[in-house]
Design an enzyme around this catalytic site. Structure first.
Site, PDB file in Angstrom:
ATOM      1  N   GLU A 172       7.076   7.501   1.171  1.00 22.59           N
ATOM      2  CA  GLU A 172       6.030   7.983   2.101  1.00 22.59           C
ATOM      3  C   GLU A 172       6.555   9.267   2.921  1.00 22.59           C
ATOM      4  O   GLU A 172       6.404   9.534   4.120  1.00 22.59           O
ATOM      5  CB  GLU A 172       5.899   6.818   3.143  1.00 22.59           C
ATOM      6  CG  GLU A 172       5.347   5.670   2.566  1.00 22.59           C
ATOM      7  CD  GLU A 172       5.144   4.471   3.646  1.00 22.59           C
ATOM      8  OE1 GLU A 172       5.388   4.493   4.754  1.00 22.59           O
ATOM      9  OE2 GLU A 172       4.537   3.393   2.975  1.00 22.59           O
ATOM     10  N   ASN A 213       7.599   7.029  -3.829  1.00 22.42           N
ATOM     11  CA  ASN A 213       6.552   5.915  -4.050  1.00 22.42           C
ATOM     12  C   ASN A 213       5.737   6.213  -2.595  1.00 22.42           C
ATOM     13  O   ASN A 213       6.151   6.696  -1.695  1.00 22.42           O
ATOM     14  CB  ASN A 213       7.481   4.653  -3.575  1.00 22.42           C
ATOM     15  CG  ASN A 213       6.554   3.464  -3.613  1.00 22.42           C
ATOM     16  OD1 ASN A 213       5.755   3.295  -4.782  1.00 22.42           O
ATOM     17  ND2 ASN A 213       6.577   2.707  -2.739  1.00 22.42           N
ATOM     18  N   HIS A 249      -2.186  -0.607  -1.374  1.00 20.22           N
ATOM     19  CA  HIS A 249      -2.595  -1.312  -0.156  1.00 20.22           C
ATOM     20  C   HIS A 249      -3.952  -0.987  -0.072  1.00 20.22           C
ATOM     21  O   HIS A 249      -4.182   0.127   0.610  1.00 20.22           O
ATOM     22  CB  HIS A 249      -1.736  -1.018   0.837  1.00 20.22           C
ATOM     23  CG  HIS A 249      -0.240  -1.488   0.698  1.00 20.22           C
ATOM     24  ND1 HIS A 249       0.133  -2.708   0.770  1.00 20.22           N
ATOM     25  CD2 HIS A 249       0.858  -0.603   0.858  1.00 20.22           C
ATOM     26  CE1 HIS A 249       1.285  -2.938   0.412  1.00 20.22           C
ATOM     27  NE2 HIS A 249       1.712  -1.521   0.691  1.00 20.22           N
ATOM     28  N   GLU A 279       2.770  -1.859  -5.230  1.00 19.04           N
ATOM     29  CA  GLU A 279       2.706  -3.038  -3.864  1.00 19.04           C
ATOM     30  C   GLU A 279       1.222  -3.379  -3.465  1.00 19.04           C
ATOM     31  O   GLU A 279       0.724  -3.438  -2.407  1.00 19.04           O
ATOM     32  CB  GLU A 279       2.994  -2.134  -2.413  1.00 19.04           C
ATOM     33  CG  GLU A 279       4.543  -1.397  -2.475  1.00 19.04           C
ATOM     34  CD  GLU A 279       4.928  -0.601  -1.195  1.00 19.04           C
ATOM     35  OE1 GLU A 279       4.476  -1.090  -0.022  1.00 19.04           O
ATOM     36  OE2 GLU A 279       5.958  -0.102  -1.089  1.00 19.04           O
ATOM     37  N   ASP A 281      -2.143  -4.843  -2.472  1.00 13.99           N
ATOM     38  CA  ASP A 281      -2.716  -6.142  -1.973  1.00 13.99           C
ATOM     39  C   ASP A 281      -4.038  -5.767  -1.511  1.00 13.99           C
ATOM     40  O   ASP A 281      -4.523  -4.368  -1.566  1.00 13.99           O
ATOM     41  CB  ASP A 281      -1.875  -6.884  -0.741  1.00 13.99           C
ATOM     42  CG  ASP A 281      -1.372  -5.673   0.341  1.00 13.99           C
ATOM     43  OD1 ASP A 281      -1.886  -4.702   0.265  1.00 13.99           O
ATOM     44  OD2 ASP A 281      -0.529  -5.968   0.962  1.00 13.99           O
TER      45      ASP A 281
HETATM   46  C1  XIL Z   1       6.787  -3.929   5.110  1.00  9.36           C
HETATM   47  C2  XIL Z   1       7.061  -5.415   5.089  1.00  9.36           C
HETATM   48  O1  XIL Z   1       6.323  -5.889   3.915  1.00  9.36           O
HETATM   49  C3  XIL Z   1       7.061  -5.921   6.500  1.00  9.36           C
HETATM   50  O2  XIL Z   1       7.891  -7.175   6.172  1.00  9.36           O
HETATM   51  C4  XIL Z   1       7.924  -5.360   7.408  1.00  9.36           C
HETATM   52  O3  XIL Z   1       7.857  -5.708   8.462  1.00  9.36           O
HETATM   53  C5  XIL Z   1       7.253  -3.722   7.228  1.00  9.36           C
HETATM   54  O4  XIL Z   1       7.423  -3.061   6.025  1.00  9.36           O
HETATM   55  N1  XIL Z   1       4.643   0.206   2.499  1.00  9.36           N
HETATM   56  C6  XIL Z   1       5.937   0.026   2.221  1.00  9.36           C
HETATM   57  C7  XIL Z   1       6.657  -1.417   2.487  1.00  9.36           C
HETATM   58  O5  XIL Z   1       6.661   0.872   1.568  1.00  9.36           O
HETATM   59  O6  XIL Z   1       8.133  -0.949   2.852  1.00  9.36           O
HETATM   60  C8  XIL Z   1       6.069  -1.946   3.585  1.00  9.36           C
HETATM   61  O7  XIL Z   1       6.789  -3.109   3.673  1.00  9.36           O
HETATM   62  C9  XIL Z   1       4.440  -2.189   3.286  1.00  9.36           C
HETATM   63  C10 XIL Z   1       4.148  -0.735   3.300  1.00  9.36           C
END
Ligand code: XIL
Length: 362
Positions: A172, A213, A249, A279, A281
């Protein structure tokens, strides 16, 4: 005489009964339970089907449910062959003070993955979030921060050399408008911090795959354009990078356009880079009527990944709505809180099955 023969008759009956016990027991076992165990009837798992298609299928994992929830690990290891460390390798949890590394939790997950035939994605070496307080509480000079980041990457990547398959080296670093995020690393080390991170990671484990990423850069927009330009420049100048992670996401009401995601993956792969969905969802309002649409979005993204040879892994950020960073009520994952599969799970199975039917691998 008559008394003796009735005794004999009783004895005979008893013998017949005893002799029949194993037969009766065997009959009991030949019911539906043993038929379900026959290999041909066991439905293939995501991981079996994905392996047949040459991609890995993964999910983000925390140590707690592995240790404490008896239903969690069996499903995790049945369905997935790739594990991302959700939090334990982030700088905050890992480095309680500037010279101490707390590896117990990461060791636990890496051991767990190995003993269950799963590869590991290490998440993440350089990120502006979840930093230790000792880093955010004061300012550091350029050379101090350079030492901190170099020591971090070298120590962590060397420790898991040969055991962590792929690293999210930088996470990020780009904003929606395509500019670099003004984080503590940019402020102290300048824009070169990104390529330095990749160089230090490569030196610490020459065989690990190194990824940039990010989120919101799945389709075509100012952010994904900037990431494309950055990694193109890295490839041209020989900065060691192997791929780009698309976090994915997304919201059930505004998923990225599938054709644009496919184009983005195509242009990245034309640079010789891998792409992984890292990641995924799909957040909903929690209304079960959205479950079918959610399933279609998962399926569409997996299809795109399967069609692109450069797409080597497909990962969700957790697998049960019981444990999701978005909150159980948003129901963003493949299994419900009671571990029952949702339409999204069956949709992924279906995509993998269809892909296997269309072009079976040798
Ligand atoms: C999130 C975790 O899932 C949580 O448990 C934590 O509190 C915050 O981070 N993008 C990312 C991840 O790259 O590291 C994040 O993970 C979700 C968003």
């Amino acid at each position: 005489m008559k008394r003796w023969s009735s005794h004999r008759l009783l004895l005979l009956l008893l013998c017949i009964l005893i002799a029949a016990i194993p037969l009766i027991a065997a009959r009991g076992q030949s019911g539906p339970a043993s038929r379900a165990a026959a290999p041909t009837d066991v439905p293939k798992s995501l991981r079996d089907l994905a392996a047949g298609r040459g991609i890995l299928i993964g999910t983000a994992v925390e140590p707690l449910p592995v240790r404490a929830d008896p239903d969690y690990a069996p499903l995790l290891t049945r369905e997935f062959n790739l594990l991302t460390t959700e939090n334990v390798l982030k700088m905050g949890p890992l480095r309680p003070d500037i010279t101490t590394y707390y590896f117990e939790e990461a060791d636990f997950l890496v051991d767990f993955a190995e003993s269950n035939g799963m590869k590991v994605r290490g998440h993440t070496l350089v990120w502006h979030n979840q930093l230790p307080e000792w880093m955010t509480d004061r300012t550091y000079t350029t050379s101090e921060m350079t030492w901190i980041v170099n020591d971090h990457i070298t120590t962590v990547v060397e420790r898991y050399r040969g055991r962590i398959w792929a690293w999210d080296v930088v996470n990020e670093a780009v904003l929606d408008d395509g500019s670099l995020r003004p984080n503590v690393f940019l402020q102290t080390m300048g824009p070169d911090y990104i390529e330095k991170a990749f160089e230090w990671a490569r030196a610490a484990d020459p065989d690990a795959l190194l990824f940039y990423n990010d989120f919101g850069a799945e389709a075509l927009n100012a952010k994904s354009d900037a990431i494309y330009a950055m990694v193109k420049d890295f490839v041209e100048r020989g900065v060691p990078i192997d791929g780009v992670g698309l976090q994915m996401h997304v919201d059930v009401n505004s998923p990225p356009n599938p054709a644009d995601v496919a184009s983005n993956i195509m242009r990245l792969s034309a640079l010789g880079l891998q792409v992984q969905i890292t990641e995924m969802d799909v957040r909903t309002s929690g209304d079960p009527s959205e479950a079918e649409r959610q399933a279609q979005i998962y399926a569409a993204m997996l299809e795109i990944c399967l069609e692109a040879p450069a797409c080597t892994a497909f990962e969700t950020w957790g697998f049960t709505d019981k444990y999701t960073w978005l909150g159980t009520q948003t129901a963003p994952l493949l299994f419900d809180p009671l571990y029952d599969p949702k339409p999204a799970f069956f949709a992924l199975l279906d995509v993998l099955n269809r892909a296997a039917d269309q072009s079976p691998l040798p």
